[in-house]
Write a protein that holds these residues in place. Sequence first.
Motif, PDB file in Angstrom:
ATOM      1  N   GLY A 124       6.203  12.317 -36.546  1.00 31.96           N
ATOM      2  CA  GLY A 124       7.575  11.849 -36.681  1.00 31.96           C
ATOM      3  C   GLY A 124       8.634  12.863 -36.322  1.00 31.96           C
ATOM      4  O   GLY A 124       8.916  13.769 -37.096  1.00 31.96           O
TER       5      GLY A 124
ATOM      6  N   SER B 255       1.009   4.358 -43.768  1.00 29.93           N
ATOM      7  CA  SER B 255       2.458   4.449 -43.955  1.00 29.93           C
ATOM      8  C   SER B 255       2.678   4.894 -45.391  1.00 29.93           C
ATOM      9  O   SER B 255       2.251   4.217 -46.339  1.00 29.93           O
ATOM     10  CB  SER B 255       3.130   3.089 -43.712  1.00 29.93           C
TER      11      SER B 255
ATOM     12  N   GLN C 152       9.026  12.751 -41.763  1.00 30.90           N
ATOM     13  CA  GLN C 152       7.845  12.278 -42.494  1.00 30.90           C
ATOM     14  C   GLN C 152       6.914  13.407 -42.937  1.00 30.90           C
ATOM     15  O   GLN C 152       5.902  13.151 -43.587  1.00 30.90           O
ATOM     16  CB  GLN C 152       7.067  11.287 -41.617  1.00 30.90           C
TER      17      GLN C 152
ATOM     18  N   LEU D 174      16.208   8.918 -40.843  1.00 30.51           N
ATOM     19  CA  LEU D 174      15.673   9.642 -39.691  1.00 30.51           C
ATOM     20  C   LEU D 174      16.222  11.057 -39.612  1.00 30.51           C
ATOM     21  O   LEU D 174      17.366  11.319 -39.979  1.00 30.51           O
ATOM     22  CB  LEU D 174      16.010   8.896 -38.401  1.00 30.51           C
TER      23      LEU D 174
ATOM     24  N   SER E  90       2.232   8.445 -41.575  1.00 30.95           N
ATOM     25  CA  SER E  90       3.451   7.915 -40.982  1.00 30.95           C
ATOM     26  C   SER E  90       4.206   7.151 -42.063  1.00 30.95           C
ATOM     27  O   SER E  90       4.013   7.400 -43.250  1.00 30.95           O
ATOM     28  CB  SER E  90       3.087   7.022 -39.787  1.00 30.95           C
TER      29      SER E  90
ATOM     30  N   HIS F 214       2.299   0.969 -40.376  1.00 33.08           N
ATOM     31  CA  HIS F 214       3.232   0.302 -39.467  1.00 33.08           C
ATOM     32  C   HIS F 214       3.271  -1.216 -39.605  1.00 33.08           C
ATOM     33  O   HIS F 214       3.621  -1.928 -38.669  1.00 33.08           O
ATOM     34  CB  HIS F 214       2.942   0.700 -38.018  1.00 33.08           C
TER      35      HIS F 214
END
Length: 370
Positions: free
Chosen positions: A300, A232, A281, A276, A264, A180
């Motif tokens: 996610g 990430s 994810q 999205l 993530s 993140h």
Amino acid sequence: MSTLFSPFSLGTVTLRNRIVVSPMCQYSAEDGQVGDWHMMHLGGLALSGAGLLFIEASAVEADGRITPGDVGLYSDATEAALGKVINAFRKYSKIPVAIQLAHAGRKSSSRAPWEGGQLIPIGEGGWQTEAPSAVPHAEGEHPPTALDKAGLARLRDAFAESARRAHRLGIEVIELHAAHGYLLHQFLSPLANKRDDEYGGSLENRMRFPLEVFDAVRAALPADKVVGMRVSATDWVAGGWDLEQCTAFARALTQHGCRFIDVSSGGVSPLQQISLGPGYQVGFAEHIRKETGMPTIAVGLITEPEQAEAIVASGQADMVALARAILYDPHWPWHAAAKLGGTVEAPQQYWRSQPRDQKALFGNTLIGQR
């Protein structure tokens, strides 16, 4: 038999089911200390029926907080405050507890999301941030100070000391935050790391400091303590951190004693372009699990019980973590168990709440009333 509601061994810690409550920042601490809000928030989630409860990202230094309202675990006062909350909900719940240890790096000194989230100027209550390189997160922001060797040593020690504090509190699982866009992710990503020493440039060099932090935490704890990493998997920016680099990092972590990867994405650049969609994810977690053999947590937009069941039953991930979904429905695991034929742990004060067509939901005999 529901896979989602089957036990899972995370090292020495056995989870009753594969549902994890994600670490979710509340921006409601005072001087790093949790308070009444956290007593209610974490107390409610401890009764959710999930298999593992994460305490939110907890800074290892005061200057490592994202906002002035972030939780910390860097002093006797922050440790005592968190211990009070944990001891309270442990009286009524057997849920294993995890904590995410973090440093926000160049994304620290920010306002809370409901205040806009922008960097707070030093003259308005903010502080000078630190990062791998003197590159601001967003255009126009005051640049961070590039960490020197003494700063790197200080931060390694800070992560290790916070881990010791977590262990003293009886927290069973420790996760280091390398996702993140926060400090450890900043070292990993070529978008944030522009160093020309042994901590920058090549993938091996960019992984060096996060691995050193992991080793420092690992050495500070008993050998059987479960330590994992949040990553990430991609920056969602061309030329940034990506899934293949992340998989290489995960392989390296296996050699250092990492017990799980929490997968993530995004956060290091405002230029990110994220695709999205439900479970967007999950494929990242699946790839890392397949390539490394490491237990993974998928996160996610996992919102439906059938969706979560399919993820773990098909082997895409070993666990699923919920954030917004479980805030919206704090008894999401109860309702998922009712749909999938599982059982959950619930306090005896709530036993009479189970529907009469779900008499085995809490694993007890439905009791009557005088």
